[in-house]
Design a protein around this motif. Structure first.
Motif, PDB file in Angstrom:
ATOM      1  N   ASP A  29      18.031  20.697  12.823  1.00 52.45           N
ATOM      2  CA  ASP A  29      18.449  21.492  13.988  1.00 52.45           C
ATOM      3  C   ASP A  29      17.974  22.934  13.864  1.00 52.45           C
ATOM      4  OD1 ASP A  29      19.676  19.284  15.133  1.00 52.45           O
ATOM      5  OD2 ASP A  29      21.716  19.894  14.568  1.00 52.45           O
ATOM      6  N   ILE A  30      18.110  23.496  12.666  1.00 58.82           N
ATOM      7  CA  ILE A  30      17.647  24.863  12.415  1.00 58.82           C
ATOM      8  C   ILE A  30      16.129  24.935  12.614  1.00 58.82           C
ATOM      9  CG2 ILE A  30      17.361  26.641  10.629  1.00 58.82           C
ATOM     10  CD1 ILE A  30      20.103  25.636   9.492  1.00 58.82           C
ATOM     11  N   TYR A  31      15.416  23.945  12.102  1.00 57.01           N
ATOM     12  CA  TYR A  31      13.961  23.897  12.246  1.00 57.01           C
ATOM     13  C   TYR A  31      13.569  23.913  13.724  1.00 57.01           C
ATOM     14  CZ  TYR A  31       9.212  22.130  12.318  1.00 57.01           C
ATOM     15  OH  TYR A  31       7.876  21.982  12.566  1.00 57.01           O
ATOM     16  N   HIS A  32      14.197  23.053  14.517  1.00 52.32           N
ATOM     17  CA  HIS A  32      13.841  22.969  15.938  1.00 52.32           C
ATOM     18  C   HIS A  32      14.121  24.281  16.665  1.00 52.32           C
ATOM     19  CE1 HIS A  32      12.605  18.856  15.790  1.00 52.32           C
ATOM     20  NE2 HIS A  32      13.757  18.479  15.278  1.00 52.32           N
ATOM     21  N   LYS A  33      15.246  24.924  16.357  1.00 52.96           N
ATOM     22  CA  LYS A  33      15.581  26.206  16.999  1.00 52.96           C
ATOM     23  C   LYS A  33      14.526  27.262  16.662  1.00 52.96           C
ATOM     24  CE  LYS A  33      18.634  30.156  16.757  1.00 52.96           C
ATOM     25  NZ  LYS A  33      17.529  31.091  16.840  1.00 52.96           N
ATOM     26  N   PHE A  34      14.198  27.377  15.381  1.00 55.28           N
ATOM     27  CA  PHE A  34      13.237  28.406  14.976  1.00 55.28           C
ATOM     28  C   PHE A  34      11.814  28.059  15.411  1.00 55.28           C
ATOM     29  CE2 PHE A  34      16.671  30.176  12.590  1.00 55.28           C
ATOM     30  CZ  PHE A  34      16.384  31.531  12.586  1.00 55.28           C
ATOM     31  N   ILE A  61      27.031  15.981   2.415  1.00 51.17           N
ATOM     32  CA  ILE A  61      27.603  16.770   1.336  1.00 51.17           C
ATOM     33  C   ILE A  61      28.824  17.507   1.879  1.00 51.17           C
ATOM     34  CG2 ILE A  61      25.368  17.058   0.198  1.00 51.17           C
ATOM     35  CD1 ILE A  61      25.387  19.995   1.224  1.00 51.17           C
ATOM     36  N   TYR A  62      29.669  18.002   0.995  1.00 50.94           N
ATOM     37  CA  TYR A  62      30.767  18.872   1.411  1.00 50.94           C
ATOM     38  C   TYR A  62      30.261  20.303   1.417  1.00 50.94           C
ATOM     39  CZ  TYR A  62      34.454  15.396   1.310  1.00 50.94           C
ATOM     40  OH  TYR A  62      35.243  14.308   1.586  1.00 50.94           O
ATOM     41  N   SER A  63      30.362  20.953   2.562  1.00 49.72           N
ATOM     42  CA  SER A  63      29.950  22.336   2.699  1.00 49.72           C
ATOM     43  C   SER A  63      30.559  22.875   3.984  1.00 49.72           C
ATOM     44  CB  SER A  63      28.421  22.434   2.746  1.00 49.72           C
ATOM     45  OG  SER A  63      28.009  23.782   2.665  1.00 49.72           O
ATOM     46  N   ASP A  64      30.263  24.115   4.292  1.00 50.46           N
ATOM     47  CA  ASP A  64      30.659  24.703   5.571  1.00 50.46           C
ATOM     48  C   ASP A  64      29.392  24.758   6.421  1.00 50.46           C
ATOM     49  OD1 ASP A  64      31.187  26.460   7.721  1.00 50.46           O
ATOM     50  OD2 ASP A  64      32.742  27.488   6.570  1.00 50.46           O
ATOM     51  N   PRO A  65      29.211  23.799   7.332  1.00 45.56           N
ATOM     52  CA  PRO A  65      27.963  23.738   8.090  1.00 45.56           C
ATOM     53  C   PRO A  65      27.702  24.995   8.920  1.00 45.56           C
ATOM     54  CG  PRO A  65      29.440  21.942   8.737  1.00 45.56           C
ATOM     55  CD  PRO A  65      30.114  22.717   7.667  1.00 45.56           C
ATOM     56  N   GLN A  70      24.404  29.813   9.318  1.00 44.84           N
ATOM     57  CA  GLN A  70      24.367  31.267   9.466  1.00 44.84           C
ATOM     58  C   GLN A  70      23.471  31.894   8.388  1.00 44.84           C
ATOM     59  OE1 GLN A  70      28.305  33.001   9.160  1.00 44.84           O
ATOM     60  NE2 GLN A  70      27.739  34.723  10.473  1.00 44.84           N
ATOM     61  N   VAL A  71      23.597  31.447   7.158  1.00 43.94           N
ATOM     62  CA  VAL A  71      22.775  31.971   6.064  1.00 43.94           C
ATOM     63  C   VAL A  71      21.301  31.666   6.323  1.00 43.94           C
ATOM     64  CG1 VAL A  71      22.210  31.713   3.608  1.00 43.94           C
ATOM     65  CG2 VAL A  71      24.601  31.936   4.323  1.00 43.94           C
ATOM     66  N   GLY A 143      22.024  41.048   7.432  1.00 43.92           N
ATOM     67  CA  GLY A 143      21.909  39.599   7.272  1.00 43.92           C
ATOM     68  C   GLY A 143      21.914  39.186   5.814  1.00 43.92           C
ATOM     69  N   LEU A 144      21.217  39.963   4.975  1.00 39.48           N
ATOM     70  CA  LEU A 144      21.206  39.653   3.538  1.00 39.48           C
ATOM     71  C   LEU A 144      22.572  39.903   2.912  1.00 39.48           C
ATOM     72  CD1 LEU A 144      17.781  41.099   2.354  1.00 39.48           C
ATOM     73  CD2 LEU A 144      18.409  38.708   2.698  1.00 39.48           C
ATOM     74  N   THR A 145      23.204  40.999   3.324  1.00 32.19           N
ATOM     75  CA  THR A 145      24.529  41.322   2.796  1.00 32.19           C
ATOM     76  C   THR A 145      25.525  40.241   3.181  1.00 32.19           C
ATOM     77  OG1 THR A 145      24.031  43.670   2.939  1.00 32.19           O
ATOM     78  CG2 THR A 145      26.344  43.073   2.759  1.00 32.19           C
TER      79      THR A 145
END
Length: 181
Positions: A29-34, A61-65, A70-71, A143-145
């Motif tokens: 999804d990130i790939y398609h957006k960018f 996997i367990y994560s916060d999608p 966002q990262v 963004g990095l912070t």
């Protein structure tokens, strides 16, 4: 929004919501957006590549999608900001079979401006602690912070490396366990 999230991180109020995350679908999804953004902004001289270690879309996997997206969005936005042509690649890999960490990366063949100054941002979670000549060209490094703060809350770490493309490579690792393969 980034300033609000940074304030929440600094005050200990930003919450990470671990849930089942279909990692390949999230990154696709990130790939398609960018990729759409790349075409709209006229950056057709940049090849956007995605590298997924597990090929099955149903790997969970367990994560916060939301926070993981966002990262990646912040790191990819920075990569596009500093590259006019060449390659931007992102993805993940696992080192060894018996590890409880997954490694993510964004690498670019840009100018490398971030390579010189990004470690200052990564070393200083509070953006206000940087003086004007420590701030990254083209932005404050929010963004990095924010990415560093989110990754730390998720139990991970982030670092920057030089790469063979003369740009920057941002890597971060997170604890994980596969729910379904």
């Amino acid at each position: 929004d980034a300033m609000i999230d940074i304030s929440l991180i600094e005050s200990g109020q930003l919450k990470i919501r671990l849930e089942e995350c279909q990692i390949n679908r999230l990154l696709k999804d990130i790939y398609h957006k960018f990729n759409i953004d790349r075409h709209r902004s006229g950056k057709n001289q940049i090849a956007l590549l995605m590298n997924l270690q597990f090929k099955d879309d149903d790997v969970i996997i367990y994560s916060d999608p939301f926070r993981l997206q966002q990262v990646f969005s912040h790191l990819l936005s920075n990569a596009f900001m500093y590259a006019d042509k060449g390659i931007i690649e992102f993805g993940y890999y696992q080192e060894g079979e018996n590890t409880d960490r997954i490694h993510f990366f964004v690498t670019d063949s840009g100018t490398g401006v971030l390579r010189e100054k990004s470690q200052l941002i990564l070393d200083n979670l509070e953006i206000n602690s940087l003086n004007d000549n420590q701030k990254i060209e083209g932005g404050l490094g929010l963004g990095l912070t924010l990415s560093k703060g989110i990754i730390k809350l998720m139990g991970g770490k982030i670092w920057v490396e030089e790469n063979v493309f003369h740009g920057s490579t941002f890597k971060f690792s997170l604890p994980y366990r596969i729910v379904k393969e």
